[in-house]
Scaffold this motif. Structure first.
Motif, PDB file in Angstrom:
ATOM      1  N   ASP A 121       0.706  -1.086   0.136  1.00 13.87           N
ATOM      2  CA  ASP A 121      -0.225  -0.006   0.103  1.00 13.87           C
ATOM      3  C   ASP A 121       0.906   1.560  -0.049  1.00 13.87           C
ATOM      4  OD1 ASP A 121      -2.488  -1.617  -0.030  1.00 13.87           O
ATOM      5  OD2 ASP A 121      -2.557  -1.334   2.284  1.00 13.87           O
ATOM      6  N   LEU A 122       2.140   1.129   0.128  1.00 13.76           N
ATOM      7  CA  LEU A 122       2.787   2.422   0.252  1.00 13.76           C
ATOM      8  C   LEU A 122       3.666   2.728  -0.943  1.00 13.76           C
ATOM      9  CD1 LEU A 122       4.698   1.497   3.806  1.00 13.76           C
ATOM     10  CD2 LEU A 122       2.886   3.146   3.368  1.00 13.76           C
ATOM     11  N   ALA A 123       3.545   1.924  -1.788  1.00 15.17           N
ATOM     12  CA  ALA A 123       4.368   1.942  -3.144  1.00 15.17           C
ATOM     13  C   ALA A 123       4.257   3.181  -3.959  1.00 15.17           C
ATOM     14  CB  ALA A 123       4.324   0.816  -4.213  1.00 15.17           C
ATOM     15  N   ALA A 124       3.019   3.382  -3.971  1.00 13.00           N
ATOM     16  CA  ALA A 124       2.515   4.667  -4.934  1.00 13.00           C
ATOM     17  C   ALA A 124       2.727   5.973  -4.203  1.00 13.00           C
ATOM     18  CB  ALA A 124       1.073   4.775  -5.041  1.00 13.00           C
ATOM     19  N   GLU A 125       2.775   6.043  -3.016  1.00 15.55           N
ATOM     20  CA  GLU A 125       3.484   7.321  -2.270  1.00 15.55           C
ATOM     21  C   GLU A 125       4.689   7.379  -1.977  1.00 15.55           C
ATOM     22  OE1 GLU A 125       3.492  10.602  -0.148  1.00 15.55           O
ATOM     23  OE2 GLU A 125       1.796   9.791  -1.035  1.00 15.55           O
ATOM     24  N   LEU A 126       5.299   6.209  -1.839  1.00 16.19           N
ATOM     25  CA  LEU A 126       6.907   6.474  -2.044  1.00 16.19           C
ATOM     26  C   LEU A 126       7.443   6.807  -3.184  1.00 16.19           C
ATOM     27  CD1 LEU A 126       7.699   3.177   0.227  1.00 16.19           C
ATOM     28  CD2 LEU A 126       7.935   5.487   0.792  1.00 16.19           C
ATOM     29  N   GLN A 127       6.746   6.242  -4.314  1.00 16.63           N
ATOM     30  CA  GLN A 127       7.406   6.799  -5.773  1.00 16.63           C
ATOM     31  C   GLN A 127       7.042   8.385  -5.801  1.00 16.63           C
ATOM     32  OE1 GLN A 127       6.296   3.762  -8.820  1.00 16.63           O
ATOM     33  NE2 GLN A 127       5.798   5.632 -10.184  1.00 16.63           N
ATOM     34  N   ARG A 128       5.794   8.645  -5.252  1.00 15.41           N
ATOM     35  CA  ARG A 128       5.631  10.090  -5.691  1.00 15.41           C
ATOM     36  C   ARG A 128       6.613  11.074  -4.678  1.00 15.41           C
ATOM     37  NH1 ARG A 128       0.135   8.592  -5.757  1.00 15.41           N
ATOM     38  NH2 ARG A 128      -0.114   8.469  -3.536  1.00 15.41           N
ATOM     39  N   GLN A 129       6.742  10.417  -3.258  1.00 21.27           N
ATOM     40  CA  GLN A 129       7.711  11.150  -2.419  1.00 21.27           C
ATOM     41  C   GLN A 129       9.101  11.007  -2.815  1.00 21.27           C
ATOM     42  OE1 GLN A 129       7.410   9.552   1.686  1.00 21.27           O
ATOM     43  NE2 GLN A 129       9.202  10.616   2.472  1.00 21.27           N
ATOM     44  N   PHE A 130       9.710  10.016  -3.524  1.00 19.24           N
ATOM     45  CA  PHE A 130      10.946   9.923  -4.002  1.00 19.24           C
ATOM     46  C   PHE A 130      11.305  10.545  -5.218  1.00 19.24           C
ATOM     47  CE2 PHE A 130      10.983   7.889   0.377  1.00 19.24           C
ATOM     48  CZ  PHE A 130      11.989   8.455   0.865  1.00 19.24           C
ATOM     49  N   GLY A 131      10.370  10.077  -6.363  1.00 21.54           N
ATOM     50  CA  GLY A 131      10.654  10.404  -7.643  1.00 21.54           C
ATOM     51  C   GLY A 131      11.278   9.365  -8.576  1.00 21.54           C
TER      52      GLY A 131
END
Length: 86
Positions: free
Chosen positions: A23-33
């Motif tokens: 569930d964290l993948a999309a948010e981490l992708q946005r956060q770290f680019g």
């Protein structure tokens, strides 16, 4: 750890090591680019692609059979040929 991997190792993608992080993948992708790969979803997509291509495992028999392993301790009753395994 992601920030460290990007900075110290110059990582260009992150692979999450636990299905519980899916569930964290999309948010981490946005956060770290950078691309963040979630293992369970990636495995499902790979299986779908193999099926869509009509591929399966080889039937040539080129792989060696696994070596026999002793069943010890609590698993001993599950050894092939025992009553519990049948």
């Amino acid at each position: 750890e992601i920030a460290r991997a990007l900075e110290e190792d110059r990582a260009e993608a992150i692979v999450l090591g636990c299905a519980g992080m899916a569930d964290l993948a999309a948010e981490l992708q946005r956060q770290f680019g950078v691309p963040v790969i979630e293992g369970v979803g990636a495995a499902v997509k790979q299986a779908e692609a193999l099926i869509a291509l009509g591929l399966s495992t080889s039937k040539r028999g080129a792989y060696a059979n696994p070596l026999a392993k002793p069943y010890l301790g609590a698993l001993k009753s599950f050894a092939p040929g025992t009553v519990a395994a049948e």
